[in-house]
Design an enzyme around this catalytic site. Structure first.
Site, PDB file in Angstrom:
ATOM      1  CB  THR A  58      31.789  34.193  46.203  1.00 40.94           C
ATOM      2  OG1 THR A  58      31.277  34.420  47.510  1.00 40.94           O
ATOM      3  CG2 THR A  58      31.892  35.518  45.474  1.00 40.94           C
ATOM      4  CE  LYS A  86      56.447  32.324  36.935  1.00 38.77           C
ATOM      5  NZ  LYS A  86      56.293  32.451  35.475  1.00 38.77           N
ATOM      6  NE  ARG A 107      36.158  35.681  48.348  1.00 40.62           N
ATOM      7  CZ  ARG A 107      35.193  34.907  48.847  1.00 40.62           C
ATOM      8  NH1 ARG A 107      35.472  33.683  49.293  1.00 40.62           N
ATOM      9  NH2 ARG A 107      33.955  35.345  48.881  1.00 40.62           N
ATOM     10  CG  HIS A 135      31.762  39.437  50.002  1.00 46.22           C
ATOM     11  ND1 HIS A 135      31.476  39.389  48.652  1.00 46.22           N
ATOM     12  CD2 HIS A 135      31.793  38.152  50.441  1.00 46.22           C
ATOM     13  CE1 HIS A 135      31.343  38.115  48.299  1.00 46.22           C
ATOM     14  NE2 HIS A 135      31.536  37.352  49.360  1.00 46.22           N
TER      15      HIS A 135
HETATM   16  C1  NCD Z   1      31.730  34.987  53.277  1.00 41.42           C
HETATM   17  C2  NCD Z   1      33.060  35.612  52.886  1.00 41.42           C
HETATM   18  O1  NCD Z   1      33.827  35.036  52.121  1.00 41.42           O
HETATM   19  O2  NCD Z   1      33.278  36.705  53.377  1.00 41.42           O
HETATM   20  N1  NCD Z   1      31.365  33.903  52.475  1.00 41.42           N
HETATM   21  C3  NCD Z   1      30.746  34.128  51.276  1.00 41.42           C
HETATM   22  O3  NCD Z   1      31.278  34.766  50.394  1.00 41.42           O
HETATM   23  N2  NCD Z   1      29.492  33.673  51.143  1.00 41.42           N
HETATM   24  C4  NCD Z   1      31.594  34.704  54.721  1.00 41.42           C
HETATM   25  C5  NCD Z   1      32.644  33.885  55.425  1.00 41.42           C
HETATM   26  O4  NCD Z   1      33.628  33.443  54.849  1.00 41.42           O
HETATM   27  O5  NCD Z   1      32.451  33.677  56.619  1.00 41.42           O
END
Ligand code: NCD
Length: 310
Positions: A58, A86, A107, A135
């Site tokens: 990502t 902090k 994220r 996501h």
């Molecule tokens: C996924 C996530 O981060 O949710 N990965 C991703 O972004 N391609 C899937 C996972 O972590 O299993």
């Protein structure tokens, strides 16, 4: 112009948005392959990527997408060197970071964190995963692959297998597919990993047919798409529960004997041991292509969100 401001969850994305994003992604892919320069599109833009959870695909695909379009990237990984340590609130962080860039990819392990962060942000925020919740850009990448392979987004029987409880990609993808007619969702998991009831209810309210089973073999012959997920070790409260089920789902070439010849197997990746490497060379395997095309989808998404292309 897309119908949303921040992108926090799949339900914000309209069918018209999807058409625009998938068409532009396919166009960028063609242009990129033929060597047509694309680096004037985001020239001078700064993307900030903030990741408080691990990421390979990502983060790199967003960063590479911005750079391929001529923009720049500033990044923060794992929150190690930032003021969250902090005690700074997500809202304050959003307000500040947004004054240093034109677009933010965020994220974080907490459900709802991206929405909190976006509250005081002066620039658009893209949720790249908030805990087990959403996501949406993985979902866009996933439907790009489905459309690329099947030439349709309706009348798809998709089997979704593995950790449906904790996987944010599953609900985000199914929420997008639920916008199209005649799709059927076959949820393949044991009881501990079932999709939450309230998520199931949301999908059912959209009129989708849902079937649940713990046995891939009983449904494999009907599937157009098999979407496999990793058991999300980091989201289990109880490590013993994880240990008990961690190897419950495993696909090998022999698991696919009864599959349709045009079945496609997808996975958001990373895989742990859900899919044996021997499956990679079979024509069914599309997960590496899926990850590669994520760059074009993110190029399209950012160019449209920033109104660089109408
Ligand atoms: C996924 C996530 O981060 O949710 N990965 C991703 O972004 N391609 C899937 C996972 O972590 O299993």
């Amino acid at each position: 112009m897309l119908s949303f401001h921040h992108l926090l969850e799949s339900s914000q994305i309209s069918n018209d948005d999807i058409d625009k994003i998938l068409n532009l992604a396919a166009d960028f892919k063609l242009k990129f392959k033929s060597g047509t320069p694309l680096n004037n599109i985001m020239n001078g833009s700064i993307l900030a990527t903030l990741f408080f959870e691990p990421s390979t695909r990502t983060r790199f695909s967003f960063e590479s997408a911005m750079m391929r379009l001529g923009g720049n990237v500033i990044t923060l990984e794992q929150g190690q060197s930032c003021s969250a340590k902090k005690g700074e609130s997500l809202q304050d962080m959003g307000a500040i970071v947004s004054s240093y860039c034109d677009l933010i990819v965020f994220r974080h392990p907490e459900i709802g964190s991206a929405a909190q962060f976006a509250k005081n942000s002066d620039v658009k925020v893209i949720n790249a995963g908030d805990g087990s919740n959403q996501h949406p850009t993985q979902a866009l990448t996933d439907i790009y692959t489905i459309f690329d392979q099947k030439k349709r987004l309706n009348n798809i029987k998709i089997g979704v297998m593995g950790d449906l409880k904790h996987s944010r990609t599953v609900f985000s993808l199914l929420s997008l597919l639920a916008k199209y007619s005649d799709n059927e969702f076959i949820l393949i998991s044991d009881e501990t990993l079932h999709l939450d009831n309230h998520k199931k209810q949301i999908l059912q309210n959209l009129g989708v047919k849902i079937v649940e089973t713990d046995d891939l073999q009983s449904v494999i012959k009907d599937l157009d798409v098999l979407y496999v997920t990793r058991i999300q070790k980091e989201r289990f409260d109880n490590y013993e529960t994880y240990q008990k089920i961690k190897n419950s789902y495993h696909i090998e070439p022999k698991s696919l004997i009864n599959a349709k010849s045009d079945l496609i197997i997808m996975h958001p990746l990373p895989r742990v041991n859900e899919i044996a490497p021997e499956v990679d060379k079979l024509s069914y395997a599309k997960y590496f292509q899926q990850a590669k095309d994520g760059v074009f989808v993110r190029m399209a998404l950012m160019a449209l969100m920033q109104n660089k292309i109408n």
